[in-house]
Write a protein that holds these residues in place. Structure first.
Motif, PDB file in Angstrom:
ATOM      1  N   ASP A  17     -10.097 -12.429 -20.151  1.00 40.24           N
ATOM      2  CA  ASP A  17     -10.774 -12.058 -19.274  1.00 40.24           C
ATOM      3  C   ASP A  17     -10.596 -10.095 -19.497  1.00 40.24           C
ATOM      4  O   ASP A  17     -11.263  -9.565 -19.361  1.00 40.24           O
ATOM      5  CB  ASP A  17     -10.148 -11.786 -18.188  1.00 40.24           C
ATOM      6  CG  ASP A  17     -10.157 -12.996 -16.878  1.00 40.24           C
ATOM      7  OD1 ASP A  17     -11.109 -13.526 -17.201  1.00 40.24           O
ATOM      8  OD2 ASP A  17      -9.569 -12.916 -15.705  1.00 40.24           O
ATOM      9  N   ILE A  18      -9.748  -9.995 -21.204  1.00 39.60           N
ATOM     10  CA  ILE A  18      -9.793  -9.087 -22.108  1.00 39.60           C
ATOM     11  C   ILE A  18     -11.149  -9.043 -22.586  1.00 39.60           C
ATOM     12  O   ILE A  18     -11.009  -9.599 -23.657  1.00 39.60           O
ATOM     13  CB  ILE A  18      -9.125  -8.670 -22.198  1.00 39.60           C
ATOM     14  CG1 ILE A  18      -7.177  -8.723 -21.530  1.00 39.60           C
ATOM     15  CG2 ILE A  18      -8.759  -7.176 -23.587  1.00 39.60           C
ATOM     16  CD1 ILE A  18      -5.679  -8.876 -22.350  1.00 39.60           C
ATOM     17  N   ILE A  19     -11.755  -7.546 -22.291  1.00 40.90           N
ATOM     18  CA  ILE A  19     -12.998  -7.157 -22.810  1.00 40.90           C
ATOM     19  C   ILE A  19     -12.376  -7.115 -24.332  1.00 40.90           C
ATOM     20  O   ILE A  19     -12.866  -7.008 -24.874  1.00 40.90           O
ATOM     21  CB  ILE A  19     -13.695  -6.111 -22.376  1.00 40.90           C
ATOM     22  CG1 ILE A  19     -14.669  -7.399 -21.573  1.00 40.90           C
ATOM     23  CG2 ILE A  19     -15.068  -5.999 -23.276  1.00 40.90           C
ATOM     24  CD1 ILE A  19     -15.221  -6.378 -19.868  1.00 40.90           C
ATOM     25  N   GLY A  20     -11.501  -6.180 -24.358  1.00 39.81           N
ATOM     26  CA  GLY A  20     -11.147  -4.540 -25.402  1.00 39.81           C
ATOM     27  C   GLY A  20      -9.957  -3.995 -25.098  1.00 39.81           C
ATOM     28  O   GLY A  20      -9.527  -3.730 -24.278  1.00 39.81           O
ATOM     29  N   ILE A  21      -9.096  -4.154 -25.839  1.00 36.78           N
ATOM     30  CA  ILE A  21      -8.614  -2.569 -25.984  1.00 36.78           C
ATOM     31  C   ILE A  21      -8.534  -1.912 -27.017  1.00 36.78           C
ATOM     32  O   ILE A  21      -8.440  -1.928 -28.456  1.00 36.78           O
ATOM     33  CB  ILE A  21      -6.785  -3.606 -26.291  1.00 36.78           C
ATOM     34  CG1 ILE A  21      -6.386  -4.734 -25.727  1.00 36.78           C
ATOM     35  CG2 ILE A  21      -5.651  -2.632 -26.580  1.00 36.78           C
ATOM     36  CD1 ILE A  21      -5.221  -5.484 -25.815  1.00 36.78           C
ATOM     37  N   VAL A  22      -8.135  -0.526 -26.649  1.00 45.72           N
ATOM     38  CA  VAL A  22      -8.750   1.006 -27.387  1.00 45.72           C
ATOM     39  C   VAL A  22      -7.893   1.591 -27.177  1.00 45.72           C
ATOM     40  O   VAL A  22      -7.053   1.836 -26.065  1.00 45.72           O
ATOM     41  CB  VAL A  22      -9.962   1.420 -27.531  1.00 45.72           C
ATOM     42  CG1 VAL A  22     -10.859   0.086 -27.408  1.00 45.72           C
ATOM     43  CG2 VAL A  22      -9.927   1.900 -26.163  1.00 45.72           C
ATOM     44  N   PRO A  23      -7.173   2.715 -28.266  1.00 47.79           N
ATOM     45  CA  PRO A  23      -6.429   3.596 -27.914  1.00 47.79           C
ATOM     46  C   PRO A  23      -6.541   4.902 -27.411  1.00 47.79           C
ATOM     47  O   PRO A  23      -8.361   4.512 -27.091  1.00 47.79           O
ATOM     48  CB  PRO A  23      -6.331   5.221 -29.569  1.00 47.79           C
ATOM     49  CG  PRO A  23      -7.096   3.020 -30.583  1.00 47.79           C
ATOM     50  CD  PRO A  23      -7.924   2.531 -29.572  1.00 47.79           C
ATOM     51  N   PHE A  24      -6.076   5.246 -26.357  1.00 48.79           N
ATOM     52  CA  PHE A  24      -6.596   6.022 -25.245  1.00 48.79           C
ATOM     53  C   PHE A  24      -5.670   7.963 -25.579  1.00 48.79           C
ATOM     54  O   PHE A  24      -4.581   7.563 -25.924  1.00 48.79           O
ATOM     55  CB  PHE A  24      -6.080   5.681 -23.786  1.00 48.79           C
ATOM     56  CG  PHE A  24      -6.643   6.266 -22.804  1.00 48.79           C
ATOM     57  CD1 PHE A  24      -7.892   6.702 -22.658  1.00 48.79           C
ATOM     58  CD2 PHE A  24      -5.686   7.317 -22.447  1.00 48.79           C
ATOM     59  CE1 PHE A  24      -8.300   7.950 -21.303  1.00 48.79           C
ATOM     60  CE2 PHE A  24      -5.864   7.691 -20.602  1.00 48.79           C
ATOM     61  CZ  PHE A  24      -7.236   7.928 -20.555  1.00 48.79           C
ATOM     62  N   LYS A  74      -6.208   1.853 -24.177  1.00 50.89           N
ATOM     63  CA  LYS A  74      -7.580   1.866 -23.021  1.00 50.89           C
ATOM     64  C   LYS A  74      -7.622  -0.446 -22.683  1.00 50.89           C
ATOM     65  O   LYS A  74      -7.766  -0.534 -23.494  1.00 50.89           O
ATOM     66  CB  LYS A  74      -8.122   2.224 -22.923  1.00 50.89           C
ATOM     67  CG  LYS A  74      -9.056   2.568 -21.022  1.00 50.89           C
ATOM     68  CD  LYS A  74     -10.272   3.007 -21.376  1.00 50.89           C
ATOM     69  CE  LYS A  74     -11.262   2.899 -22.267  1.00 50.89           C
ATOM     70  NZ  LYS A  74     -12.234   3.745 -21.924  1.00 50.89           N
ATOM     71  N   ILE A  75      -6.609  -1.190 -21.868  1.00 48.61           N
ATOM     72  CA  ILE A  75      -7.272  -2.204 -21.943  1.00 48.61           C
ATOM     73  C   ILE A  75      -8.693  -2.608 -20.840  1.00 48.61           C
ATOM     74  O   ILE A  75      -8.492  -2.177 -19.543  1.00 48.61           O
ATOM     75  CB  ILE A  75      -6.246  -3.653 -21.493  1.00 48.61           C
ATOM     76  CG1 ILE A  75      -5.163  -3.457 -22.040  1.00 48.61           C
ATOM     77  CG2 ILE A  75      -6.413  -4.640 -20.848  1.00 48.61           C
ATOM     78  CD1 ILE A  75      -3.759  -3.836 -21.547  1.00 48.61           C
ATOM     79  N   LEU A 124      -7.087  -0.446 -17.638  1.00 47.90           N
ATOM     80  CA  LEU A 124      -5.601  -0.171 -17.572  1.00 47.90           C
ATOM     81  C   LEU A 124      -5.371   0.950 -18.638  1.00 47.90           C
ATOM     82  O   LEU A 124      -5.250   0.280 -19.713  1.00 47.90           O
ATOM     83  CB  LEU A 124      -4.682  -1.707 -17.318  1.00 47.90           C
ATOM     84  CG  LEU A 124      -3.725  -1.377 -17.063  1.00 47.90           C
ATOM     85  CD1 LEU A 124      -3.312  -1.404 -15.304  1.00 47.90           C
ATOM     86  CD2 LEU A 124      -3.042  -2.888 -16.765  1.00 47.90           C
ATOM     87  N   ILE A 125      -4.839   1.483 -18.502  1.00 48.53           N
ATOM     88  CA  ILE A 125      -4.056   2.507 -19.003  1.00 48.53           C
ATOM     89  C   ILE A 125      -2.686   2.180 -19.323  1.00 48.53           C
ATOM     90  O   ILE A 125      -1.485   2.017 -18.463  1.00 48.53           O
ATOM     91  CB  ILE A 125      -4.561   3.710 -19.042  1.00 48.53           C
ATOM     92  CG1 ILE A 125      -5.737   3.732 -18.963  1.00 48.53           C
ATOM     93  CG2 ILE A 125      -3.728   4.791 -19.966  1.00 48.53           C
ATOM     94  CD1 ILE A 125      -6.478   5.423 -18.323  1.00 48.53           C
ATOM     95  N   LEU A 126      -2.115   1.692 -20.574  1.00 39.83           N
ATOM     96  CA  LEU A 126      -0.562   1.081 -20.617  1.00 39.83           C
ATOM     97  C   LEU A 126       0.309   2.080 -22.363  1.00 39.83           C
ATOM     98  O   LEU A 126      -0.450   1.750 -23.292  1.00 39.83           O
ATOM     99  CB  LEU A 126      -0.468  -0.058 -20.810  1.00 39.83           C
ATOM    100  CG  LEU A 126      -0.485  -0.753 -19.471  1.00 39.83           C
ATOM    101  CD1 LEU A 126      -0.852  -2.279 -19.649  1.00 39.83           C
ATOM    102  CD2 LEU A 126       0.003  -0.492 -18.643  1.00 39.83           C
ATOM    103  N   PRO A 127       1.399   2.507 -22.598  1.00 36.86           N
ATOM    104  CA  PRO A 127       1.844   2.179 -23.607  1.00 36.86           C
ATOM    105  C   PRO A 127       2.166   0.930 -24.049  1.00 36.86           C
ATOM    106  O   PRO A 127       2.624  -0.163 -23.616  1.00 36.86           O
ATOM    107  CB  PRO A 127       3.100   2.548 -23.401  1.00 36.86           C
ATOM    108  CG  PRO A 127       3.176   2.800 -21.428  1.00 36.86           C
ATOM    109  CD  PRO A 127       2.470   1.761 -21.267  1.00 36.86           C
TER     110      PRO A 127
END
Length: 131
Positions: free
Chosen positions: A49-56, A82-83, A104-107
């Protein structure tokens, strides 16, 4: 079993790759899913289900007016990402709620990112670094 503020995850899909717990947050990565936890709240995402993960990079840093940290005590070795996902399940003690497409914004620390990169078919793309 000792009492924990983290909600117990009953069944994991796939093989366990990494599980980390740090003060007020936890992260579990399997070959099929990601689970992020903080006291009394968990976020469950299937890797499919994950489209992408980018630095936020928030416009306001921690402590600035208008900044609301999603994590009370982030890992000092982690950066914020940001996921974006097609689906997300939010699990509280009162029950679970499914959401559609969301961010979803996570460390995420470098160890987690290394495992994610090594065990998924996502493609890493260079990103612009803001100094």
């Amino acid at each position: 079993m000792a009492h924990s503020e983290f909600i117990q995850v009953k069944r994991l899909r796939g093989e366990l790759l990494l599980s980390q717990k740090r003060n007020h947050w936890g992260c579990t990565l399997t070959t099929k899913e990601l689970i992020f936890q903080k006291p009394h709240l968990s976020y469950h995402l299937l890797l499919d289900d994950i489209i992408g993960i980018v630095p936020f990079h928030p416009k306001h840093g921690p402590g600035a007016e208008g900044w609301i940290s999603p994590w009370e005590t982030p890992d000092p070795s982690a950066s914020t990402y940001k996921i974006t996902a097609n689906r997300l399940t939010i699990i509280r003690r009162s029950g679970a709620v499914r959401r559609g497409q969301t961010d979803l914004i996570l460390p995420l620390n470098q160890r987690f990112l290394r495992y994610f990169r090594e065990h998924t078919d996502f493609t890493a793309l260079p990103t612009k670094v803001h100094l």
